[in-house]
Design a protein around this motif. Structure first.
Motif, PDB file in Angstrom:
ATOM      1  N   GLU A   1      38.410  75.582  58.468  1.00  0.00           N
ATOM      2  CA  GLU A   1      37.426  74.753  59.159  1.00  0.00           C
ATOM      3  C   GLU A   1      37.295  73.433  58.433  1.00  0.00           C
ATOM      4  O   GLU A   1      37.270  73.388  57.208  1.00  0.00           O
TER       5      GLU A   1
ATOM      6  N   MET B   1      44.966  77.971  58.419  1.00  0.00           N
ATOM      7  CA  MET B   1      43.976  77.296  59.242  1.00  0.00           C
ATOM      8  C   MET B   1      42.618  77.384  58.552  1.00  0.00           C
ATOM      9  O   MET B   1      42.189  78.467  58.164  1.00  0.00           O
TER      10      MET B   1
ATOM     11  N   GLN C   1      39.118  71.566  62.729  1.00  0.00           N
ATOM     12  CA  GLN C   1      40.005  72.619  62.238  1.00  0.00           C
ATOM     13  C   GLN C   1      41.256  71.946  61.684  1.00  0.00           C
ATOM     14  O   GLN C   1      41.813  71.052  62.328  1.00  0.00           O
TER      15      GLN C   1
END
Length: 58
Positions: free
Chosen positions: A10, A8, A29
Motif C-alpha cells: 500500500e 505489492m 498501491q
C-alpha cells in the motif's frame, strides 16, 4: 507477493536503496520489483513478464 512477479504494498511509499538513493511513489498501491529486471528498479515495470511479438499473435 505475486508469484513470479512484484511485491505489492500500500502506498504512498519511500524506498531507499543500498546506495542511499530515495525513490518516492505516491500511488495508492505500489509494485516493488523482486526480479531486478525493471528499468525503473526498484519500482516494477512488468519486465518479468514473458514478451511475445505481435506477429506471433496473429
Amino acid at each position: 507477493m505475486v508469484r513470479g512477479g512484484p511485491l505489492m504494498v500500500e502506498g504512498p511509499v519511500e524506498l531507499v536503496d543500498a546506495d542511499g538513493n530515495t525513490v518516492l511513489c505516491d500511488r495508492f498501491q505500489v509494485a516493488i520489483c523482486m526480479c531486478r529486471r525493471s528499468k525503473r528498479y526498484p519500482i516494477c515495470d512488468t519486465s518479468h513478464r514473458p514478451r511475445t511479438s505481435r506477429a506471433s499473435q496473429e
